[in-house]
Design a protein around this motif. Sequence first.
Motif, short mmCIF file in Angstrom:
data_model
loop_
_atom_site.label_atom_id
_atom_site.label_comp_id
_atom_site.label_asym_id
_atom_site.label_seq_id
_atom_site.Cartn_x
_atom_site.Cartn_y
_atom_site.Cartn_z
N PHE A 292 0.82 -1.22 0.00
CA PHE A 292 0.00 0.00 0.00
C PHE A 292 0.86 1.26 0.00
O PHE A 292 0.48 2.29 0.57
N GLY A 293 2.03 1.17 -0.60
CA GLY A 293 2.88 2.34 -0.71
C GLY A 293 3.68 2.67 0.53
O GLY A 293 4.31 3.73 0.60
N VAL A 294 3.68 1.77 1.53
CA VAL A 294 4.46 2.01 2.75
C VAL A 294 5.32 0.79 3.05
O VAL A 294 5.00 -0.33 2.65
N ASP A 295 6.41 1.02 3.74
CA ASP A 295 7.26 -0.07 4.21
C ASP A 295 6.72 -0.56 5.55
O ASP A 295 6.59 0.23 6.49
N TYR A 296 6.41 -1.85 5.62
CA TYR A 296 5.78 -2.40 6.82
C TYR A 296 6.51 -3.66 7.24
O TYR A 296 7.08 -4.37 6.41
N SER A 297 6.46 -3.95 8.55
CA SER A 297 7.15 -5.11 9.11
C SER A 297 6.76 -6.39 8.36
O SER A 297 5.59 -6.78 8.33
N ALA A 298 7.75 -7.04 7.80
CA ALA A 298 7.49 -8.27 7.04
C ALA A 298 6.97 -9.38 7.95
O ALA A 298 6.11 -10.17 7.55
N TYR A 299 7.47 -9.43 9.18
CA TYR A 299 7.04 -10.51 10.06
C TYR A 299 5.60 -10.32 10.53
O TYR A 299 4.84 -11.29 10.65
N ARG A 300 5.18 -9.07 10.79
CA ARG A 300 3.78 -8.83 11.16
C ARG A 300 2.86 -9.27 10.03
O ARG A 300 1.78 -9.84 10.27
N LEU A 301 3.25 -9.02 8.79
CA LEU A 301 2.44 -9.46 7.65
C LEU A 301 2.41 -10.98 7.59
O LEU A 301 1.37 -11.58 7.29
N ALA A 302 3.55 -11.61 7.88
CA ALA A 302 3.59 -13.08 7.89
C ALA A 302 2.68 -13.64 8.97
O ALA A 302 1.99 -14.65 8.76
N VAL A 303 2.64 -13.00 10.13
CA VAL A 303 1.76 -13.43 11.21
C VAL A 303 0.29 -13.34 10.77
O VAL A 303 -0.52 -14.22 11.09
N ALA A 304 -0.04 -12.28 10.04
CA ALA A 304 -1.41 -12.13 9.55
C ALA A 304 -1.77 -13.27 8.60
O ALA A 304 -2.88 -13.84 8.67
N VAL A 305 -0.85 -13.65 7.73
CA VAL A 305 -1.09 -14.77 6.81
C VAL A 305 -1.26 -16.07 7.59
O VAL A 305 -2.15 -16.88 7.30
N ILE A 306 -0.40 -16.28 8.60
CA ILE A 306 -0.50 -17.49 9.42
C ILE A 306 -1.84 -17.54 10.13
O ILE A 306 -2.47 -18.61 10.25
N ALA A 307 -2.33 -16.39 10.61
CA ALA A 307 -3.62 -16.35 11.29
C ALA A 307 -4.76 -16.73 10.34
O ALA A 307 -5.70 -17.44 10.73
#
Length: 293
Positions: free
Chosen positions: A142-157
């Motif tokens: 979305f045009g911003v740099d965001y924590s890759a691991y938080r995004l991975a946690v969201a996918v795992i959830a």
Amino acid sequence: MMRGVPRIPFRQERKMAILVLDILTTAAILFAVSAGLLIILGVMKLINFAHGAFLTVGGYMAYLNGAAGLSPWLSIPLAAGVGFLGGLVIERVIVRPLYDRPLDAILATWGLGIVIGQLITLGFGRGVQFARNPISGTTELFGVDYSAYRLAVAVIAVLLVVALSALLKLTRFGLNARAVIMNERLARGLGIDSTRVRALTFGLGAALACAAGALITPLISVDPNMGLPWLVNSFMLVMVAGVSFPSLLVASLILGGAQVVVSTYANPILGGMTIVVAAALVLRISPKGFSRA
């Protein structure tokens, strides 16, 4: 000359994108942390107050896994395995003899949580420990740099939602568990071993809690009291959600989103209280919360 539609400043767009991502990832984390508590409550009609201690055990599993030089991703299945085996033993030795005394069973889990916390303190001290992050750095979204691991946690959830739904709807254990939830006496009359279902459920709930502890530890830190605030928030979310995983997902998104908004625009301390206050208001207005039951 026609005037165009006023554009939102880039800085505001960036802030909104980060806010949306924070809400989504926070909801994912809350769902992962609360799922184990909900499945035990749904099947066993038992509020497991040792849930926070199981989260802490999972956190220390992540720390030990990193200290041993193993892949950080291994900490999640390892923690789940330890939680499942430990849950089976705890259910057989502590919880099962108290099935006929529900209040005593709840108090027993509370005491168990205290004992586990003290054992962790004896073994590791009161200091804060950190676990290795499986994914370092950021990802552009979305045009911003965001924590890759938080995004991975969201996918795992999200995968966890799918897996739990499949477990309850497409397996023999899920069929038996749903029968016990609806009417345990009738389920026993139909030949379902409700004692085995309860044991497997407690083991599964403990496994989910330990795995969630290992999952979130790289985002925060671990200490003997790590699980307590998560226990409080999980308890309130489950009270609002009832015994439904879709309702838990909705509760995590709405109340977790409220927590993020309050923390961002007001005060992080007030944000930490938001889920408890909001859940109490929801239950005051609608005693069934977000459950359709």
